[in-house]
Design a protein around this motif. Sequence first.
Motif, PDB file in Angstrom:
ATOM      1  N   ILE A   1       9.145 -33.253  33.532  1.00 39.05           N
ATOM      2  CA  ILE A   1      10.015 -32.110  33.794  1.00 39.05           C
ATOM      3  C   ILE A   1      11.370 -32.668  34.190  1.00 39.05           C
ATOM      4  O   ILE A   1      11.487 -33.393  35.176  1.00 39.05           O
ATOM      5  N   LYS A   2      12.398 -32.348  33.414  1.00 42.32           N
ATOM      6  CA  LYS A   2      13.713 -32.921  33.680  1.00 42.32           C
ATOM      7  C   LYS A   2      14.801 -31.938  33.290  1.00 42.32           C
ATOM      8  O   LYS A   2      14.564 -30.948  32.589  1.00 42.32           O
ATOM      9  N   GLY A   3      16.001 -32.216  33.743  1.00 42.27           N
ATOM     10  CA  GLY A   3      17.141 -31.379  33.399  1.00 42.27           C
ATOM     11  C   GLY A   3      18.423 -32.173  33.516  1.00 42.27           C
ATOM     12  O   GLY A   3      18.462 -33.235  34.132  1.00 42.27           O
ATOM     13  N   THR A   4      19.482 -31.646  32.901  1.00 43.27           N
ATOM     14  CA  THR A   4      20.796 -32.285  32.958  1.00 43.27           C
ATOM     15  C   THR A   4      21.650 -31.590  34.001  1.00 43.27           C
ATOM     16  O   THR A   4      21.856 -30.376  33.940  1.00 43.27           O
ATOM     17  N   GLY A   5      22.113 -32.370  34.959  1.00 46.45           N
ATOM     18  CA  GLY A   5      22.954 -31.836  36.015  1.00 46.45           C
ATOM     19  C   GLY A   5      24.423 -32.126  35.768  1.00 46.45           C
ATOM     20  O   GLY A   5      24.778 -33.021  35.000  1.00 46.45           O
ATOM     21  N   GLU A   6      25.280 -31.332  36.412  1.00 44.94           N
ATOM     22  CA  GLU A   6      26.728 -31.508  36.321  1.00 44.94           C
ATOM     23  C   GLU A   6      27.317 -31.549  37.723  1.00 44.94           C
ATOM     24  O   GLU A   6      26.939 -30.742  38.577  1.00 44.94           O
ATOM     25  N   ILE A   7      28.231 -32.488  37.940  1.00 43.53           N
ATOM     26  CA  ILE A   7      28.973 -32.544  39.186  1.00 43.53           C
ATOM     27  C   ILE A   7      30.452 -32.677  38.840  1.00 43.53           C
ATOM     28  O   ILE A   7      30.841 -33.507  38.019  1.00 43.53           O
ATOM     29  N   PHE A   8      31.290 -31.854  39.477  1.00 38.23           N
ATOM     30  CA  PHE A   8      32.719 -31.831  39.198  1.00 38.23           C
ATOM     31  C   PHE A   8      33.475 -32.534  40.323  1.00 38.23           C
ATOM     32  O   PHE A   8      33.312 -32.212  41.500  1.00 38.23           O
ATOM     33  N   LEU A   9      34.309 -33.505  39.938  1.00 38.53           N
ATOM     34  CA  LEU A   9      35.065 -34.288  40.907  1.00 38.53           C
ATOM     35  C   LEU A   9      36.235 -33.471  41.443  1.00 38.53           C
ATOM     36  O   LEU A   9      37.007 -32.884  40.685  1.00 38.53           O
ATOM     37  N   CYS A  10      36.352 -33.445  42.759  1.00 39.46           N
ATOM     38  CA  CYS A  10      37.437 -32.715  43.421  1.00 39.46           C
ATOM     39  C   CYS A  10      38.204 -33.716  44.277  1.00 39.46           C
ATOM     40  O   CYS A  10      37.875 -33.934  45.447  1.00 39.46           O
ATOM     41  N   ASP A  11      39.214 -34.334  43.691  1.00 38.91           N
ATOM     42  CA  ASP A  11      39.970 -35.387  44.364  1.00 38.91           C
ATOM     43  C   ASP A  11      40.993 -34.768  45.326  1.00 38.91           C
ATOM     44  O   ASP A  11      41.143 -33.547  45.402  1.00 38.91           O
ATOM     45  N   ASP A  12      41.715 -35.631  46.040  1.00 38.69           N
ATOM     46  CA  ASP A  12      42.629 -35.144  47.073  1.00 38.69           C
ATOM     47  C   ASP A  12      43.784 -34.321  46.509  1.00 38.69           C
ATOM     48  O   ASP A  12      44.282 -33.406  47.165  1.00 38.69           O
ATOM     49  N   ASP A  13      44.249 -34.664  45.321  1.00 31.75           N
ATOM     50  CA  ASP A  13      45.376 -33.951  44.721  1.00 31.75           C
ATOM     51  C   ASP A  13      44.893 -33.087  43.558  1.00 31.75           C
ATOM     52  O   ASP A  13      43.805 -33.282  43.044  1.00 31.75           O
TER      53      ASP A  13
END
Length: 351
Positions: free
Chosen positions: A148-160
Amino acid sequence: MYCIFAFVLFVSTAINAFLTDKEGLILVPSVAFRDRSSTKSPADWNLYNQGWYYEENPIQSFLMEKSLELVVRQDLDSNRVKMFTAEGKDKKDLCIAGLSRPMCAKTDKDGRLKNAFTMTDQEVQAFRRSDDTHGKLLFETSVANKNIKGTGEIFLCDDDGVTFISDIDDTIKVTGVTSTTQTLINTFSGNFKAVDGMAEIYQYWQDQYNATFAYLTASPDQLYPFLREFFDRTGFPSGSAHMRHFTWLDVNFITFFMSSSYMAKKTETLEMFLQNTRNRRFVLLGDIFQKDPEIYANIYSQYPDRIAKIFIRKYVDDNEGQQRLEDLFKDIPSEKWATFEKGADLPRNVL
């Protein structure tokens, strides 16, 4: 309505033991910020992982579906209903693949995955696609010892940079949260309908400002797969999604949408973005039908230099709502907030 749900739960528990259930994994897009304690250059990243590992309950789902159909007097989508009768799998290991070191976390008592972990900037760059321009990581998460697996997403939120933080229900998606019946119909049946013109203006802002998007909603994370289909079909920019989780301790579905915990969760998420970045500016979008104006006015009072604009959706002829906004936003410069009913009412240049 609650009595109907309670009866459904009681009857189905006994019957369901004789049936084979299906397990599933939902991964909800999340966000990453620079690690303030890091002495490296470039600094490490703190990433937030979120998801739900569950087991379907087919009898309970069938009974709930038929009970709700008696209330709304029309057919409902069984695939959506079954997510609200599924049971979370607690204390199970979920692991991220593709790293040179083990990276696993256990689900909580509701089957939810909620953990933070640190990656070096080099590790983060390895998870970015070669054609990525908006700081999105893709990774695979699987249930230990199961296929059982899935594809995850993470969005980078940098200082600027610039982030548009948007409500979903009745801001970009027609929900009708002021009506019990309409909320049930719009949640459990048919294709989700976009507010006219909102996807187009969001796409323009994304390109114009190389902006990231974050979506806050009172909707529970059990609905995320269907919200994702809505985003993809209507063309909204992808982004992190910040949702709560519905359990039967929440009494009923409607009070879940309107509960004070929604305000607290939304405020907590906004503060997370502001406290974990230094110079990034934010544009907030919401609607007048819930408590978005109160939440945004409070956040602006704490971070006036970081909130570039506030946009609130309301109907043009809602004079009472306009007065409410003028009272709430009396300490916010008039050029920093505006109302809209559809996407065409929003300015193309906001900064």
